[in-house]
Design a protein around this motif. Structure first.
Motif, PDB file in Angstrom:
ATOM      1  N   HIS A  31       5.002   5.316   1.022  1.00 51.71           N
ATOM      2  CA  HIS A  31       5.972   4.988  -0.020  1.00 51.71           C
ATOM      3  C   HIS A  31       7.328   5.647   0.193  1.00 51.71           C
ATOM      4  O   HIS A  31       8.323   5.206  -0.373  1.00 51.71           O
ATOM      5  CB  HIS A  31       5.421   5.379  -1.389  1.00 51.71           C
TER       6      HIS A  31
ATOM      7  N   VAL B 128       9.238   1.667  -5.942  1.00 47.78           N
ATOM      8  CA  VAL B 128       7.926   2.038  -5.392  1.00 47.78           C
ATOM      9  C   VAL B 128       7.842   3.556  -5.238  1.00 47.78           C
ATOM     10  O   VAL B 128       6.844   4.187  -5.613  1.00 47.78           O
ATOM     11  CB  VAL B 128       7.646   1.326  -4.052  1.00 47.78           C
TER      12      VAL B 128
ATOM     13  N   ALA C  85       7.467   5.037  -8.622  1.00 44.37           N
ATOM     14  CA  ALA C  85       6.101   4.823  -9.108  1.00 44.37           C
ATOM     15  C   ALA C  85       5.134   5.818  -8.468  1.00 44.37           C
ATOM     16  O   ALA C  85       4.214   6.320  -9.132  1.00 44.37           O
ATOM     17  CB  ALA C  85       5.655   3.388  -8.841  1.00 44.37           C
TER      18      ALA C  85
ATOM     19  N   ALA D  19       6.426   1.447 -14.944  1.00 42.25           N
ATOM     20  CA  ALA D  19       6.203   1.476 -13.503  1.00 42.25           C
ATOM     21  C   ALA D  19       5.291   0.324 -13.075  1.00 42.25           C
ATOM     22  O   ALA D  19       5.543  -0.333 -12.063  1.00 42.25           O
ATOM     23  CB  ALA D  19       5.603   2.814 -13.079  1.00 42.25           C
TER      24      ALA D  19
ATOM     25  N   LEU E 236       6.148  -2.645 -10.420  1.00 39.72           N
ATOM     26  CA  LEU E 236       5.327  -2.962  -9.246  1.00 39.72           C
ATOM     27  C   LEU E 236       4.886  -4.419  -9.261  1.00 39.72           C
ATOM     28  O   LEU E 236       4.876  -5.083  -8.217  1.00 39.72           O
ATOM     29  CB  LEU E 236       4.120  -2.029  -9.177  1.00 39.72           C
ATOM     30  N   ASP E 237       4.540  -4.919 -10.432  1.00 39.02           N
ATOM     31  CA  ASP E 237       4.164  -6.336 -10.536  1.00 39.02           C
ATOM     32  C   ASP E 237       5.318  -7.228 -10.103  1.00 39.02           C
ATOM     33  O   ASP E 237       5.114  -8.224  -9.407  1.00 39.02           O
ATOM     34  CB  ASP E 237       3.746  -6.680 -11.967  1.00 39.02           C
TER      35      ASP E 237
ATOM     36  N   ILE F 206       7.751  -6.459  -8.028  1.00 46.58           N
ATOM     37  CA  ILE F 206       7.955  -6.283  -6.584  1.00 46.58           C
ATOM     38  C   ILE F 206       6.990  -7.151  -5.793  1.00 46.58           C
ATOM     39  O   ILE F 206       7.342  -7.683  -4.739  1.00 46.58           O
ATOM     40  CB  ILE F 206       7.816  -4.789  -6.212  1.00 46.58           C
TER      41      ILE F 206
ATOM     42  N   LYS G 195       0.597  -3.763   0.822  1.00 47.62           N
ATOM     43  CA  LYS G 195       0.211  -4.276  -0.499  1.00 47.62           C
ATOM     44  C   LYS G 195      -0.899  -3.422  -1.105  1.00 47.62           C
ATOM     45  O   LYS G 195      -0.881  -3.135  -2.304  1.00 47.62           O
ATOM     46  CB  LYS G 195      -0.262  -5.728  -0.405  1.00 47.62           C
TER      47      LYS G 195
ATOM     48  N   VAL H  67       0.589  -0.325  -2.655  1.00 39.66           N
ATOM     49  CA  VAL H  67       1.288  -0.608  -3.912  1.00 39.66           C
ATOM     50  C   VAL H  67       0.266  -0.911  -5.011  1.00 39.66           C
ATOM     51  O   VAL H  67       0.399  -0.440  -6.148  1.00 39.66           O
ATOM     52  CB  VAL H  67       2.299  -1.756  -3.730  1.00 39.66           C
ATOM     53  N   GLN H  68      -0.764  -1.670  -4.670  1.00 40.87           N
ATOM     54  CA  GLN H  68      -1.790  -1.990  -5.667  1.00 40.87           C
ATOM     55  C   GLN H  68      -2.575  -0.743  -6.082  1.00 40.87           C
ATOM     56  O   GLN H  68      -3.003  -0.629  -7.230  1.00 40.87           O
ATOM     57  CB  GLN H  68      -2.712  -3.082  -5.124  1.00 40.87           C
TER      58      GLN H  68
ATOM     59  N   LEU I 193      -1.231   2.277  -6.313  1.00 40.43           N
ATOM     60  CA  LEU I 193      -0.346   2.900  -7.291  1.00 40.43           C
ATOM     61  C   LEU I 193      -0.503   2.244  -8.651  1.00 40.43           C
ATOM     62  O   LEU I 193      -0.619   2.897  -9.676  1.00 40.43           O
ATOM     63  CB  LEU I 193       1.122   2.776  -6.863  1.00 40.43           C
ATOM     64  N   ARG I 194      -0.506   0.901  -8.641  1.00 40.45           N
ATOM     65  CA  ARG I 194      -0.627   0.142  -9.881  1.00 40.45           C
ATOM     66  C   ARG I 194      -1.933   0.483 -10.601  1.00 40.45           C
ATOM     67  O   ARG I 194      -1.960   0.657 -11.809  1.00 40.45           O
ATOM     68  CB  ARG I 194      -0.544  -1.357  -9.593  1.00 40.45           C
TER      69      ARG I 194
END
Length: 135
Positions: free
Chosen positions: A8, A57, A60, A94, A98-99, A101, A122, A125-126, A128-129
């Protein structure tokens, strides 16, 4: 985008963002993170610039690091100064960023889509989400 790895903070823009966070007084750092999320969510369905997405990102990742199950930010390119306890209200914002992005039109999504590492990016990032939404 000068990118050298999948993390990140492993690109020029995220490293610069980290320096900006370090240069901000501790009591204003949450506002810097919130501003990065709002920039991303504020574009609506318009084209999302990669620099804005990269900063969100990274932001987040900083918020997720303070969540249960979150990974600490250990990158040499992350902020050098510890962040104060961040408001929990940053977490859903956050997630929203992310959604966005991960939704077209997103230059960062396009750029990673041109690489073999798109799946790994991906997944990061997912992750993190998932941490942010589960906290």
């Amino acid at each position: 985008m000068g990118t050298w790895d999948i993390g990140h903070f492993d690109n020029d823009t995220a490293a610069d963002f980290s320096a900006a966070v370090d240069g901000t007084p501790a009591e204003e750092r949450a506002g810097v993170l919130l501003a990065s999320f709002r920039t991303v969510t504020g574009v609506g369905e318009e084209y999302l610039d990669s620099d804005e997405a990269v900063q969100a990102v990274a932001a987040a990742a900083l918020v997720a690091a303070q969540c249960p199950g979150g990974d600490p930010v250990t990158s040499a390119y992350g902020p050098k100064e510890p962040l104060p306890a961040l408001p929990v209200e940053l977490r859903p914002v956050a997630v929203e960023a992310l959604d966005r992005i991960l939704t077209e039109p997103s230059e960062l999504l396009e750029l990673w889509g041109e690489t073999r590492a798109v799946g790994e990016w991906k997944a990061g990032v997912q992750r993190l989400r998932a941490v942010l939404s589960g906290a």
